[in-house]
Motif scaffolding. Structure first.
Motif, PDB file in Angstrom:
ATOM      1  N   VAL A 122       0.788  -1.756   9.190  1.00 50.73           N
ATOM      2  CA  VAL A 122       1.842  -2.087   9.782  1.00 50.73           C
ATOM      3  C   VAL A 122       3.041  -2.181   8.827  1.00 50.73           C
ATOM      4  CG1 VAL A 122       1.941  -4.633  10.040  1.00 50.73           C
ATOM      5  CG2 VAL A 122       2.794  -3.049  11.875  1.00 50.73           C
ATOM      6  N   ARG A 125       3.984   1.172   7.134  1.00 51.30           N
ATOM      7  CA  ARG A 125       4.010   2.526   8.341  1.00 51.30           C
ATOM      8  C   ARG A 125       5.269   3.194   7.898  1.00 51.30           C
ATOM      9  NH1 ARG A 125       6.641  -1.664  10.613  1.00 51.30           N
ATOM     10  NH2 ARG A 125       8.154  -1.260  12.319  1.00 51.30           N
TER      11      ARG A 125
ATOM     12  N   ALA B   9      -2.414  -7.224  13.271  1.00 60.15           N
ATOM     13  CA  ALA B   9      -1.295  -7.185  12.169  1.00 60.15           C
ATOM     14  C   ALA B   9      -0.033  -6.890  12.803  1.00 60.15           C
ATOM     15  CB  ALA B   9      -1.620  -6.309  11.033  1.00 60.15           C
ATOM     16  N   TYR B  10       1.159  -7.478  12.623  1.00 62.37           N
ATOM     17  CA  TYR B  10       2.463  -7.257  13.076  1.00 62.37           C
ATOM     18  C   TYR B  10       3.609  -7.352  11.952  1.00 62.37           C
ATOM     19  CZ  TYR B  10       2.224 -12.119  14.779  1.00 62.37           C
ATOM     20  OH  TYR B  10       1.854 -13.509  14.759  1.00 62.37           O
ATOM     21  N   ASP B  11       4.509  -6.789  12.029  1.00 58.03           N
ATOM     22  CA  ASP B  11       5.880  -6.788  11.407  1.00 58.03           C
ATOM     23  C   ASP B  11       6.708  -7.539  12.443  1.00 58.03           C
ATOM     24  OD1 ASP B  11       8.370  -6.419  10.614  1.00 58.03           O
ATOM     25  OD2 ASP B  11       8.221  -4.271   9.823  1.00 58.03           O
ATOM     26  N   HIS B  56       5.566 -12.663   9.984  1.00 58.86           N
ATOM     27  CA  HIS B  56       4.632 -11.477  10.178  1.00 58.86           C
ATOM     28  C   HIS B  56       3.158 -11.862   9.978  1.00 58.86           C
ATOM     29  CE1 HIS B  56       8.207  -9.247   8.601  1.00 58.86           C
ATOM     30  NE2 HIS B  56       8.154  -9.944   7.348  1.00 58.86           N
ATOM     31  N   ALA B  57       2.231 -10.972  10.567  1.00 59.01           N
ATOM     32  CA  ALA B  57       1.017 -11.367  10.280  1.00 59.01           C
ATOM     33  C   ALA B  57       0.050 -10.048   9.994  1.00 59.01           C
ATOM     34  CB  ALA B  57       0.262 -11.643  11.789  1.00 59.01           C
ATOM     35  N   TRP B  58      -0.837 -10.336   9.130  1.00 61.01           N
ATOM     36  CA  TRP B  58      -1.719  -9.347   8.652  1.00 61.01           C
ATOM     37  C   TRP B  58      -3.035  -9.407   9.385  1.00 61.01           C
ATOM     38  CZ3 TRP B  58      -2.368  -4.565   6.876  1.00 61.01           C
ATOM     39  CH2 TRP B  58      -3.664  -4.359   6.610  1.00 61.01           C
ATOM     40  N   ASP B  86       4.962  -1.409  15.550  1.00 62.57           N
ATOM     41  CA  ASP B  86       5.041  -2.916  14.754  1.00 62.57           C
ATOM     42  C   ASP B  86       3.987  -3.641  15.055  1.00 62.57           C
ATOM     43  OD1 ASP B  86       6.369  -3.084  17.013  1.00 62.57           O
ATOM     44  OD2 ASP B  86       8.236  -3.982  16.048  1.00 62.57           O
ATOM     45  N   VAL B  87       3.140  -3.417  15.820  1.00 60.12           N
ATOM     46  CA  VAL B  87       1.845  -4.152  15.936  1.00 60.12           C
ATOM     47  C   VAL B  87       0.664  -3.274  16.065  1.00 60.12           C
ATOM     48  CG1 VAL B  87       0.656  -6.135  17.649  1.00 60.12           C
ATOM     49  CG2 VAL B  87       3.329  -5.413  17.875  1.00 60.12           C
ATOM     50  N   ILE B  88      -0.495  -3.750  15.281  1.00 57.55           N
ATOM     51  CA  ILE B  88      -1.537  -2.890  15.195  1.00 57.55           C
ATOM     52  C   ILE B  88      -2.767  -3.597  15.581  1.00 57.55           C
ATOM     53  CG2 ILE B  88      -2.998  -1.685  13.649  1.00 57.55           C
ATOM     54  CD1 ILE B  88      -0.625   0.067  13.968  1.00 57.55           C
ATOM     55  N   THR B 238       3.730 -14.355   5.754  1.00 57.13           N
ATOM     56  CA  THR B 238       2.883 -13.694   6.566  1.00 57.13           C
ATOM     57  C   THR B 238       1.533 -14.203   6.839  1.00 57.13           C
ATOM     58  OG1 THR B 238       3.482 -11.466   5.529  1.00 57.13           O
ATOM     59  CG2 THR B 238       1.284 -11.491   6.466  1.00 57.13           C
TER      60      THR B 238
END
Lengths: 247, 247
Positions: A122, A125, B9-11, B56-58, B86-88, B238
């Protein structure tokens, strides 16, 4: 008149490319707007070359002529406060009156980034092409060796490229992996329209087994765009550096 | 009913934090929307914890219960096609019925990123706090050593934190530099509201000489938020990993 050379980084995601176009948000237009706010005058900025919509830059070079007396060391911050946060002036230099960012460039370095993770990263990307296939790096390196040197790159440029002489010299292609990200760095004397993106797309095709490394010389010799691989998407590409002769 | 655990994961740039809120774009709401499209049912998602707006999160962890028979290996791709980019979903696991992403977590790893370049790095601007001061890393490391261990972190959390027991254990704080980017990784048993951001802001204050490393024990002992340094901005933070006991 002073001649000012700036080193510029930009996130190309939200730009319609470098070159100014009416009604569209472009890097050149954005720079000229900032310069106008700063100096009160509309000044034309010369870029080292265009970058397509979505392509990024870490070391794009521009120059412009101005009567402004802003001290050299103040230029980056003075520009940056007038620029949106997706364009950054990294450095300013004062150069001889005849210096021209495009005509004086003797080489460029581009970096193409691929995300080889199973699912897209993300955070990468906007800056990497997600390639969810297993790529064989040593096949890609073999293919790249065939691209290095002086060749007619007709097969590796957009079929509509408006130049006659399509001979360019590639000085080197290097590969670096950082976790799931693959960076392909291409250094050359000059580049044709979409050339790095077609090289990257073709190397990915080699990596996944659609094209053999040994086919590259035939593809070059064919001078036919349809013989090379896909055009990799714009957002994986970054203009990394522009090379000038030492003054 | 199956209990599905997802690694996400997200931005965080364009989210109003993790937790669902009416009318606002949140990570939880976005995940529940995707699940509803996928399964036809509105299912509540349990996160390992909230993340604030912009964080954010990984490796955020969520779980939810469902009757859906989608095979486990299909969950990531099935969710990803229903999620904005932006979310995976990075991974899916099937876990025992009692597993709960929040209550079973025994630790977390956060990463705070600072951009120490003179001008902001355009590619890191969404994920790193630009700190244009010269920071002394060895002073920061000394200060960090005083934060490791079991302490009452009242001075290092938002004054409005709605919990009584503010003792938490920090297992380690490590520093890594990559060119102009500094990554501070903090591992602990649990974290209070804004805790990592106040630790990062305080470490930056130590790095630039506003606070001495030896003052950290006094700041902890004061149990007074005003004694610590600034709250570093959300976008540098993050949630890197959530730790659970081995099953």
């Amino acid at each position: 008149m002073r001649n000012i050379k700036l080193t510029i980084a930009y996130d190309g995601t939200d730009f319609h490319g470098f070159q100014a176009q009416p009604q569209l948000r472009t890097v050149q237009g954005t720079l000229e707007d900032a310069l106008e706010r700063l100096t009160g005058a509309r000044i034309q900025v010369n870029g080292s070359g265009r970058t397509d919509a979505g392509v990024h830059a870490w070391g794009q070079i521009v120059n412009f002529h101005t009567d402004s007396r802003i001290p050299l060391e103040k230029w980056p911050i003075a520009m940056n406060v007038n620029l949106p946060n997706d364009v950054i002036v990294r450095q300013a230099e004062e150069v001889p009156p005849a210096f021209h960012a495009r005509f004086d460039a003797t080489g460029k370095v581009y970096r193409y980034q691929m995300d080889l993770g199973t699912y897209p990263d993300v955070f990468a990307r906007r800056y990497a092409w997600h390639v969810p296939y297993r790529l064989n790096l040593s096949r890609m390196q073999k293919a790249a060796e065939h691209l290095v040197g002086s060749h007619d790159f007709t097969s590796f440029c957009n079929a509509a490229t408006p130049v006659d002489d399509k001979v360019r010299e590639i000085h080197g292609i290097s590969f670096e992996t950082r976790a799931h990200l693959l960076q392909i760095t291409v250094t050359g004397s000059g580049f044709l329209w979409n050339m790095v993106r077609i090289m990257a797309g073709t190397l990915a095709d080699v990596g996944r087994g659609r094209i053999e490394p040994e086919e590259i010389p035939e593809i070059l010799a064919a001078k036919d765009r349809t013989k090379a691989g896909v055009t990799a998407p714009a957002h994986g590409l970054t203009l990394f550096e522009v090379i000038y002769p030492k003054v």
